[in-house]
Design an enzyme around this catalytic site. Structure first.
Site, short mmCIF file in Angstrom:
data_model
loop_
_atom_site.label_atom_id
_atom_site.label_comp_id
_atom_site.label_asym_id
_atom_site.label_seq_id
_atom_site.Cartn_x
_atom_site.Cartn_y
_atom_site.Cartn_z
N ASP A 1 -9.52 -2.66 -6.68
CA ASP A 1 -8.90 -1.97 -5.55
C ASP A 1 -9.21 -0.47 -5.64
OD1 ASP A 1 -7.22 -0.82 -3.69
OD2 ASP A 1 -5.55 -2.16 -4.10
N HIS B 1 -7.90 -4.19 -2.04
CA HIS B 1 -6.63 -3.86 -1.39
C HIS B 1 -6.22 -4.97 -0.43
CE1 HIS B 1 -4.13 -0.30 -1.24
NE2 HIS B 1 -4.00 -0.41 0.07
N SER C 1 0.83 -1.20 0.00
CA SER C 1 0.00 0.00 0.00
C SER C 1 0.88 1.26 0.00
CB SER C 1 -0.96 -0.08 1.19
OG SER C 1 -1.91 0.94 1.14
#
Ligand code: MLT
Length: 213
Positions: free
Chosen positions: A158, A189, A107
């Site tokens: 995502d 995600h 991330s």
């Protein structure tokens, strides 16, 4: 200057000559977050796990943002340079010589890893980005990335790391000479077990054991 003495981090040498994983956590995490992943990605490898130096409402991050997915690109550039400098100083401080460094980010950690891959390829010529996206909107990338390799792992739905942006960072990396391995799965995600297995195989095929004496 950011030195191993002043930047909170964890270091484990691992077995002689093995790669060293640079573990870069996501927003709100810390240097402990990705440790469970290290052994699954590369058993016996060393690791260097710093803490994101930017605070957002008490959460650690790697660079500032104006909103979800809207990055302060000047800060991304500055922080990528700082992280690359930290890695180089840690290399000499801990004496891991010419062992290969593999940046592994999730991330926000994937995004700083990708910024470093694009701007400072010498710091970590191997990069694994889980749920990452293009972090340098509006910048021209002119570094020679030949000899570097990046593995991208993304979900098709995502909302935080849109797949179009992941495709774009792959194309930009390739246009500068990097080898890019794209791995796209269904879902959002996160890091899926199949991606961990894929990343582990990628590390095996993209690193070599070196003598570190
Ligand atoms: C995050 O919350 O970490 C974002 O999705 C990615 C970023 O801000 O870099």
């Amino acid at each position: 200057m950011t030195t191993p003495q002043t930047w909170p981090h964890l270091f484990e040498a691992g077995t002689a000559g093995s790669p060293v994983l640079l573990l870069l956590h996501g927003t709100g995490g810390d240097e402990h977050d990705l440790l469970p992943l290290a052994d699954r990605l590369a058993p016996g490898a060393g690791y260097l796990a710093p803490r994101g130096p930017v605070q957002e409402h008490g959460m650690n991050r790697w660079f500032r943002r104006f909103g979800e997915g809207v990055f302060d690109v000047d800060d991304v550039v500055r922080r990528a340079a700082e992280l690359a400098g930290f890695v180089e100083r840690a290399r000499s401080h801990y004496g891991f010589g010419d062992r290969q460094l593999v940046a592994v980010g999730f991330s926000n950690g994937a995004n700083i890893a990708l910024a470093m891959a694009l701007l400072h390829p010498q710091a970590a010529p191997r990069t694994i980005a889980f749920s990452g996206m293009y972090p340098l909107e509006g910048r021209t990338i002119d570094a020679d990335l030949s000899g570097t390799a990046v593995a991208l792992f993304n979900g098709t739905s995502d909302a935080m790391a849109p797949i179009d942006s992941a495709i774009r960072v792959g194309s930009i990396l390739e246009s500068r000479g990097a080898e890019v391995d794209r791995n796209v799965r269904e879902g959002g995600h996160g890091i899926h077990p199949t991606e961990v297995a894929g990343a582990a195989a990628w590390i095996t095929s993209h690193t070599k054991k070196v003598r570190d004496d």
